[in-house]
Design a protein around this motif. Structure first.
Motif, PDB file in Angstrom:
ATOM      1  N   UNK A  69       0.823  -1.207   0.000  1.00 30.28           N
ATOM      2  CA  UNK A  69       0.000   0.000   0.000  1.00 30.28           C
ATOM      3  C   UNK A  69       0.859   1.258   0.000  1.00 30.28           C
ATOM      4  N   UNK A  70       0.206   2.406  -0.164  1.00 29.32           N
ATOM      5  CA  UNK A  70       0.932   3.668  -0.172  1.00 29.32           C
ATOM      6  C   UNK A  70       1.848   3.771   1.040  1.00 29.32           C
ATOM      7  N   UNK A  71       3.077   4.188   0.800  1.00 31.31           N
ATOM      8  CA  UNK A  71       4.043   4.366   1.888  1.00 31.31           C
ATOM      9  C   UNK A  71       4.874   3.144   2.187  1.00 31.31           C
ATOM     10  N   UNK A  72       4.461   1.975   1.717  1.00 31.82           N
ATOM     11  CA  UNK A  72       5.170   0.759   2.110  1.00 31.82           C
ATOM     12  C   UNK A  72       6.542   0.634   1.466  1.00 31.82           C
ATOM     13  N   UNK A  73       6.727   1.195   0.267  1.00 29.67           N
ATOM     14  CA  UNK A  73       8.057   1.128  -0.346  1.00 29.67           C
ATOM     15  C   UNK A  73       9.069   1.901   0.502  1.00 29.67           C
ATOM     16  N   UNK A  74       8.657   3.054   1.021  1.00 30.34           N
ATOM     17  CA  UNK A  74       9.559   3.808   1.893  1.00 30.34           C
ATOM     18  C   UNK A  74       9.810   3.065   3.195  1.00 30.34           C
ATOM     19  N   UNK A  75       8.766   2.477   3.760  1.00 31.50           N
ATOM     20  CA  UNK A  75       8.937   1.716   5.002  1.00 31.50           C
ATOM     21  C   UNK A  75       9.882   0.544   4.789  1.00 31.50           C
ATOM     22  N   UNK A  76       9.678  -0.204   3.711  1.00 35.05           N
ATOM     23  CA  UNK A  76      10.548  -1.343   3.432  1.00 35.05           C
ATOM     24  C   UNK A  76      11.972  -0.898   3.138  1.00 35.05           C
ATOM     25  N   UNK A  77      12.093   0.196   2.359  1.00 33.29           N
ATOM     26  CA  UNK A  77      13.429   0.702   2.090  1.00 33.29           C
ATOM     27  C   UNK A  77      14.118   1.110   3.393  1.00 33.29           C
ATOM     28  N   UNK A  78      13.371   1.676   4.315  1.00 31.39           N
ATOM     29  CA  UNK A  78      13.946   2.050   5.599  1.00 31.39           C
ATOM     30  C   UNK A  78      14.551   0.867   6.328  1.00 31.39           C
ATOM     31  N   UNK A  79      13.893  -0.283   6.249  1.00 26.86           N
ATOM     32  CA  UNK A  79      14.439  -1.485   6.874  1.00 26.86           C
ATOM     33  C   UNK A  79      15.714  -1.935   6.170  1.00 26.86           C
ATOM     34  N   UNK A  80      15.687  -1.898   4.829  1.00 26.98           N
ATOM     35  CA  UNK A  80      16.885  -2.267   4.075  1.00 26.98           C
ATOM     36  C   UNK A  80      18.026  -1.295   4.369  1.00 26.98           C
ATOM     37  N   UNK A  81      17.700  -0.019   4.450  1.00 23.49           N
ATOM     38  CA  UNK A  81      18.722   0.984   4.714  1.00 23.49           C
ATOM     39  C   UNK A  81      19.388   0.726   6.066  1.00 23.49           C
ATOM     40  N   UNK A  82      18.567   0.497   7.075  1.00 23.96           N
ATOM     41  CA  UNK A  82      19.101   0.252   8.417  1.00 23.96           C
ATOM     42  C   UNK A  82      19.983  -0.990   8.441  1.00 23.96           C
ATOM     43  N   UNK A  83      19.543  -2.046   7.756  1.00 24.89           N
ATOM     44  CA  UNK A  83      20.271  -3.314   7.788  1.00 24.89           C
ATOM     45  C   UNK A  83      21.549  -3.295   6.945  1.00 24.89           C
ATOM     46  N   UNK A  84      21.476  -2.637   5.769  1.00 26.80           N
ATOM     47  CA  UNK A  84      22.540  -2.814   4.778  1.00 26.80           C
ATOM     48  C   UNK A  84      23.282  -1.547   4.358  1.00 26.80           C
ATOM     49  N   UNK A  85      22.622  -0.391   4.429  1.00 26.01           N
ATOM     50  CA  UNK A  85      23.195   0.776   3.758  1.00 26.01           C
ATOM     51  C   UNK A  85      23.493   1.960   4.670  1.00 26.01           C
ATOM     52  N   UNK A  86      23.168   1.863   5.947  1.00 21.72           N
ATOM     53  CA  UNK A  86      23.405   3.002   6.843  1.00 21.72           C
ATOM     54  C   UNK A  86      24.873   3.412   6.841  1.00 21.72           C
ATOM     55  N   UNK A  87      25.747   2.438   6.783  1.00 20.30           N
ATOM     56  CA  UNK A  87      27.181   2.744   6.781  1.00 20.30           C
ATOM     57  C   UNK A  87      27.630   3.379   5.473  1.00 20.30           C
ATOM     58  N   UNK A  88      26.772   3.286   4.440  1.00 19.70           N
ATOM     59  CA  UNK A  88      27.108   3.827   3.123  1.00 19.70           C
ATOM     60  C   UNK A  88      26.284   5.072   2.797  1.00 19.70           C
ATOM     61  N   UNK A  89      25.696   5.711   3.818  1.00 15.26           N
ATOM     62  CA  UNK A  89      24.778   6.834   3.542  1.00 15.26           C
ATOM     63  C   UNK A  89      25.414   7.904   2.677  1.00 15.26           C
ATOM     64  N   UNK A  90      26.686   8.205   2.900  1.00 14.85           N
ATOM     65  CA  UNK A  90      27.327   9.276   2.148  1.00 14.85           C
ATOM     66  C   UNK A  90      27.666   8.866   0.715  1.00 14.85           C
ATOM     67  N   UNK A  91      27.486   7.598   0.393  1.00 12.55           N
ATOM     68  CA  UNK A  91      27.679   7.132  -0.981  1.00 12.55           C
ATOM     69  C   UNK A  91      26.365   7.076  -1.758  1.00 12.55           C
ATOM     70  N   UNK A  92      25.250   7.329  -1.082  1.00 11.86           N
ATOM     71  CA  UNK A  92      23.937   7.168  -1.697  1.00 11.86           C
ATOM     72  C   UNK A  92      23.266   8.501  -1.987  1.00 11.86           C
ATOM     73  N   UNK A  93      22.494   8.498  -3.065  1.00 12.67           N
ATOM     74  CA  UNK A  93      21.541   9.576  -3.337  1.00 12.67           C
ATOM     75  C   UNK A  93      20.154   8.966  -3.179  1.00 12.67           C
ATOM     76  N   UNK A  94      19.424   9.434  -2.174  1.00 13.85           N
ATOM     77  CA  UNK A  94      18.066   8.961  -1.897  1.00 13.85           C
ATOM     78  C   UNK A  94      17.102  10.092  -2.214  1.00 13.85           C
ATOM     79  N   UNK A  95      16.103   9.796  -3.017  1.00 14.21           N
ATOM     80  CA  UNK A  95      15.126  10.838  -3.362  1.00 14.21           C
ATOM     81  C   UNK A  95      13.722  10.367  -3.031  1.00 14.21           C
ATOM     82  N   UNK A  96      12.851  11.335  -2.753  1.00 19.71           N
ATOM     83  CA  UNK A  96      11.432  11.038  -2.593  1.00 19.71           C
ATOM     84  C   UNK A  96      10.624  12.206  -3.130  1.00 19.71           C
TER      85      UNK A  96
END
Length: 345
Positions: A69-96
């Motif tokens: 449903x609406x908003x779930x892609x951001x929620x799911x991405x948030x889980x992936x970000x926390x698990x896998x990409x938080x350490x790479x935040x400065x290498x990522x461009x995240x847009x919404x």
């Protein structure tokens, strides 16, 4: 399993400067419009995101209403970000983005300051990030003064909740006006996200066309739906599969797949084969060609339902050059096909 990013992740992907800004985007970016809602297995999402980053895809594009449903892609991405990409935040461009319907009542869509900034706060909360790199007005609001919508983008940037401001599906004239307003506020327009493909060429029309307008104001562009909602793949060359987007009428309808259109798609498929590419790969490469009138496209925004599909799409970067004769041959079949679902009425 802990994610360890590939050490060679920046060796093959080209990165292009966004207009006259200091930011660069990968030639191919990953959109989370489809396949990252609650209807897709979480582990499949994780595999796609991890592989994308390993291939040099540093830009993940979302919107408040992506799901389902609406908003779930951001929620799911948030889980992936926390698990896998938080350490790479400065290498990522995240847009919404904000602009389409999100909640009931008069403040749940379009371009008011109240909706735009409330939506951004909710997006940050769902993704678990302090800021996004790009915040977009997802569509122009015919009733709200543009000064108000652009003012919301300016506030988002000045507050530190976004680093850059973007717009999507604005006409060339609206783009010039949006850029003028933002410039007066001190927040330049970074980027425009239009729909654009070999079968949807509205961005090339007009005086100025969209790319010329963007060049005039120093902004870049990222093309969404470069595969024409799946028409520019081998998916429909021999009919309509029961599990396809057209069969389910998700932004593509069976009546779009006329014999005339599909004859042109098959001809384009033959040209792609002569280049040693799949039709999808050629369609993405064509988006990124340098010969487009006005500024070249900064990045092609692709989706992926599997790691294999992602890898096939990203492989378009292996052959981005087009001979003049190839472009002439493509232009015989790559014509406007009335499939732009986002055109202003």
């Amino acid at each position: 399993m802990t994610f360890h990013a590939a050490e060679n992740r920046y060796e093959t992907m080209p990165y292009r400067r966004v207009g006259r800004s200091g930011l660069k985007l990968p030639a191919v970016s990953l959109g989370l419009w489809h396949n990252f809602g609650d209807d897709k297995p979480f582990e499949v999402q994780r595999a796609i995101l991890r592989r994308a980053f390993d291939l040099g895809v540093t830009h993940f594009d979302l919107a408040n209403n992506y799901g389902p449903p609406d908003g779930s892609a951001e929620t799911n991405f948030g889980r992936h970000f926390k698990d896998d990409f938080a350490a790479h935040r400065d290498e990522l461009v995240i847009s919404t983005k904000a602009g389409y319907y999100m909640w009931p009542g008069p403040y749940g869509e379009w371009g008011s300051r109240k909706y735009m900034l409330s939506s951004l706060d909710a997006s940050l909360d769902r993704m678990g990030v302090d800021y996004v790199d790009i915040f977009y007005s997802h569509r122009p609001d015919p009733e709200t003064p543009m000064e108000e919508t652009m003012g919301a983008l300016d506030t988002a940037v000045r507050s530190g909740k976004a680093l850059y401001a973007g717009i999507s599906s604005y006409t060339p004239a609206q783009t010039l006006e949006a850029a003028r307003i933002l410039k007066e506020m001190g927040t330049p327009l970074l980027i425009h996200q239009p729909s654009y493909s070999m079968l949807n060429r509205w961005t090339e029309n007009g005086e100025p066309n969209l790319y010329e307008a963007l060049d005039a104001v120093g902004a870049g562009s990222i093309a969404f739906s470069p595969l024409a909602q799946g028409m520019l793949t081998d998916r429909y060359l021999n009919g309509v599969p029961a599990d396809s987007r057209a069969a389910k009428e998700r932004f593509l309808h069976e009546n779009d797949l006329t014999e005339d259109k599909m004859a042109r798609v098959r001809a384009l498929n033959d040209i792609a084969a002569s280049r040693g590419q799949s039709l999808a790969q050629m369609a993405i490469a064509w988006i990124l060609r340098e010969q487009v009138k006005g500024s070249p496209v900064t990045s092609a925004l692709v989706g992926a339902s599997s790691v294999k599909q992602l890898e096939n799409n990203v492989a378009a970067i292996n052959n981005l050059a087009f001979a003049g004769e190839e472009l002439k041959a493509i232009d015989q079949f790559a014509v406007e096909s009335d499939i732009n679902r986002w055109a202003q009425k």
